[in-house]
Design an enzyme around this catalytic site. Structure first.
Site, short mmCIF file in Angstrom:
data_model
loop_
_atom_site.label_atom_id
_atom_site.label_comp_id
_atom_site.label_asym_id
_atom_site.label_seq_id
_atom_site.Cartn_x
_atom_site.Cartn_y
_atom_site.Cartn_z
N HIS A 1 -2.79 11.05 -0.41
CA HIS A 1 -2.98 10.65 -1.81
C HIS A 1 -4.46 10.74 -2.09
CE1 HIS A 1 -4.32 6.81 -0.12
NE2 HIS A 1 -3.32 6.97 0.73
N TYR B 1 -9.25 -8.79 7.84
CA TYR B 1 -8.14 -7.85 7.90
C TYR B 1 -7.72 -7.53 9.34
CZ TYR B 1 -5.08 -3.99 6.96
OH TYR B 1 -3.97 -3.19 6.90
N THR C 1 -7.07 3.87 -1.49
CA THR C 1 -6.80 2.45 -1.31
C THR C 1 -7.92 1.52 -1.79
OG1 THR C 1 -5.39 2.92 0.56
CG2 THR C 1 -6.29 0.69 0.43
N ASP D 1 -1.19 0.47 -4.81
CA ASP D 1 -2.48 1.07 -5.18
C ASP D 1 -2.36 2.52 -5.62
OD1 ASP D 1 -1.70 1.62 -2.58
OD2 ASP D 1 -3.69 1.40 -1.70
N LYS E 1 -20.16 -3.29 6.41
CA LYS E 1 -20.18 -2.90 4.99
C LYS E 1 -19.05 -3.59 4.24
CE LYS E 1 -23.55 -0.22 5.94
NZ LYS E 1 -23.41 1.11 6.54
N ASP F 1 0.83 -1.20 0.00
CA ASP F 1 0.00 0.00 0.00
C ASP F 1 0.87 1.26 0.00
OD1 ASP F 1 -1.91 2.08 0.67
OD2 ASP F 1 -3.24 0.46 1.31
P1 AMP Z 1 -5.84 5.09 2.69
O1 AMP Z 1 -4.44 4.64 2.48
O2 AMP Z 1 -5.91 6.42 3.30
O3 AMP Z 1 -6.61 5.01 1.41
O4 AMP Z 1 -6.48 4.11 3.77
C1 AMP Z 1 -6.46 2.76 3.59
C2 AMP Z 1 -6.35 1.97 4.86
O5 AMP Z 1 -7.15 0.81 4.71
C3 AMP Z 1 -4.95 1.44 5.13
O6 AMP Z 1 -4.39 2.16 6.15
C4 AMP Z 1 -5.16 -0.02 5.55
O7 AMP Z 1 -4.65 -0.26 6.82
C5 AMP Z 1 -6.66 -0.20 5.52
N1 AMP Z 1 -7.10 -1.47 4.95
C6 AMP Z 1 -6.55 -2.17 3.95
N2 AMP Z 1 -7.23 -3.30 3.67
C7 AMP Z 1 -8.26 -3.32 4.53
C8 AMP Z 1 -9.35 -4.22 4.76
N3 AMP Z 1 -9.48 -5.33 4.03
N4 AMP Z 1 -10.24 -3.90 5.71
C9 AMP Z 1 -10.11 -2.76 6.43
N5 AMP Z 1 -9.12 -1.89 6.27
C10 AMP Z 1 -8.19 -2.15 5.34
ZN ZN Z 2 -3.52 2.79 -0.12
ZN ZN Z 3 -3.01 5.81 2.42
#
Ligand code: AMP
Ligand code: ZN
Ligand code: ZN
Length: 420
Positions: A357, A170, A85, A251, A124, A49
């Site tokens: 981002h 997760y 993400t 991503d 959800k 990520d």
């Molecule tokens: P962002 O990077 O701000 O778009 O936030 C994405 C966050 O989603 C990351 O910090 C991950 O820890 C979290 N994440 C990734 N996969 C999952 C999942 N399957 N369920 C819940 N949270 C997740």
């Molecule tokens: Zn991400």
């Molecule tokens: Zn992020």
């Protein structure tokens, strides 16, 4: 006494964390590879990520650099808009733009359901009715190919009633060694039960990028640690002797934002008339009263004064694939407010984190993601130009010999460039 209290505090904290964490492997019973699928190669799709397109070079990730040199390296991989993400992980496994597959942001409102989806809301995240398209693991399972997931957006929900044969809810508490061991254990299963498609997701580089910014030593450390973990994973997988192909993607990237001068919700937005969703670089306004759209749009245009751009879902640039024409589930807002980097909207009193981002990837190169691939199916020493993440799906489908007839946005052109 103080020390005792501190100890007690940690015991309570960690037991609370463990009480919440569900780290058990879920297994769907009765799934088997058909004899035809048993002959197919293996794919491990890894996502790091927030691993920006230039991080491996910027931070000298020696293992990743060596692995990509044995295979394919893209100059970058362009995420879909918005570069967040959930939309992008789900784009990678469906070959569809976010508006087309329905997961339009990490948090969004669905006016028809009159409900919001949020990555923090398990009810959800684990509800398959929010997810459109046919994720790669669903495609595989429908063709009697066993799949496994050590995390991926969507893998915890029954989509078209199907989850990967093996999956986890997760959680970030499981040590990396244990996750790697699980992957090797999967590959050592008898042929009938052995997954041919495995997804593997690592969040740490994104966390560091948000907290400290893309240029911080902490982010460099996270990249280096991830690089070591990739080596551990590939070394461990090599012990199986199986023809395993690795696809390493991310991503989106990361940029340092303006934390000091953030934008408040414009005065022209009457919250009695509009539901406000999002923040940061993309704010969506859903009209409770449709007659308010035109006048509010005009007022916002006048108020914006170059600080942000105002669109309706009908006049949003087509190249973003986020407007009415792509919006299968009618989840995009009536009015959209977009900022240019490094500006952000910010509606709380807490200072925002330095890294973020979500911006338009055509305008902000720092939003670009990574694509490397290596293994027996990939050409060696192949450098390719930047491409969109919608094209990963046809590549994986081709590699695994999976057929699809449903309409997606991705095209088959990538396979010819990268597969032997
Ligand atoms: P962002 O990077 O701000 O778009 O936030 C994405 C966050 O989603 C990351 O910090 C991950 O820890 C979290 N994440 C990734 N996969 C999952 C999942 N399957 N369920 C819940 N949270 C997740
Ligand atoms: Zn991400
Ligand atoms: Zn992020």
């Amino acid at each position: 006494m103080k020390r005792y209290l501190l100890f007690l505090y940690f015991v309570v904290l960690s037991s609370a964390a463990f009480a919440q964490a569900d780290t058990t492997q879920r297994v769907a019973s009765g799934r088997r590879n058909s004899p035809e699928q048993q002959k197919k190669p293996y794919v491990i799709l890894i996502s790091a990520d927030g691993f920006r397109y230039d991080y491996a070079d910027k931070y000298n990730a020696t293992n990743l650099k060596a692995l990509r040199a044995q295979g394919v390296e893209a100059a970058s991989m362009a995420p879909s808009f918005p570069s967040k993400t959930f939309p992008n992980h789900y784009t990678i496994v469906t070959g569809m733009y976010p508006a087309t597959h329905g997961l339009i942001n990490n948090v969004f409102y669905d006016p028809q359901r009159k409900q919001s989806y949020s990555i923090g809301d398990r009810s959800k995240v684990e509800d398959g009715s929010w997810y459109g398209g046919t994720p790669l693991w669903v495609l595989a399972e429908k063709q009697q190919m066993v799949s496994a997931s050590y995390f991926w957006v969507g893998s915890e929900a029954p989509i078209q009633g199907i989850r990967p044969t093996y999956y986890y809810r997760y959680s970030e508490v499981v040590p990396m060694e244990s996750r790697i061991k699980t992957v090797v254990d999967w590959l050592n299963l008898p042929e009938e039960q052995r997954p041919h498609l495995i997804t593997f997701y690592l969040p740490e580089v994104d966390h560091a990028g948000h907290r400290f910014g893309p240029d911080a030593p902490e982010t460099e450390k996270a990249v280096k640690e991830l690089d070591e973990n990739i080596k551990k994973l590939t070394d461990a997988v090599a012990t199986t002797g199986l023809p395993v192909n690795f696809i390493f993607v991310s991503d989106h990237g990361m940029i340092k934002i303006n934390q000091e001068n953030t934008l408040p919700l414009p005065a022209a937005v009457d919250t009695a008339k509009f539901l406000v969703s999002g923040g940061g670089m993309v704010v969506e306004l859903h009209a409770k009263d449709k007659t308010a759209i035109k006048s509010t749009y005009k007022k916002l245009k006048a108020e914006a004064d170059g600080k942000y751009k105002v669109y309706t879902r009908n006049n949003l640039p087509r190249r973003l694939h986020y407007g009415t024409k792509d919006d299968t589930y009618k989840r995009v807002g009536d009015i959209l407010l977009l900022t240019d980097a490094p500006k952000v909207f910010h509606f709380s009193s807490r200072k925002p984190s330095p890294g973020a981002h979500g911006y338009d990837p055509d305008k902000v190169k720092e939003m670009h993601a990574t694509f490397y691939a290596w293994g027996p199916a990939f050409k060696a020493g192949q450098k390719i130009s930047s491409f969109k993440n919608i094209h990963v799906y046809p590549l994986v489908a081709e590699l695994l010999g999976l057929e699809y007839t449903h309409k997606i946005d991705g095209k088959k052109k990538l396979s010819k460039k990268v597969l032997k």
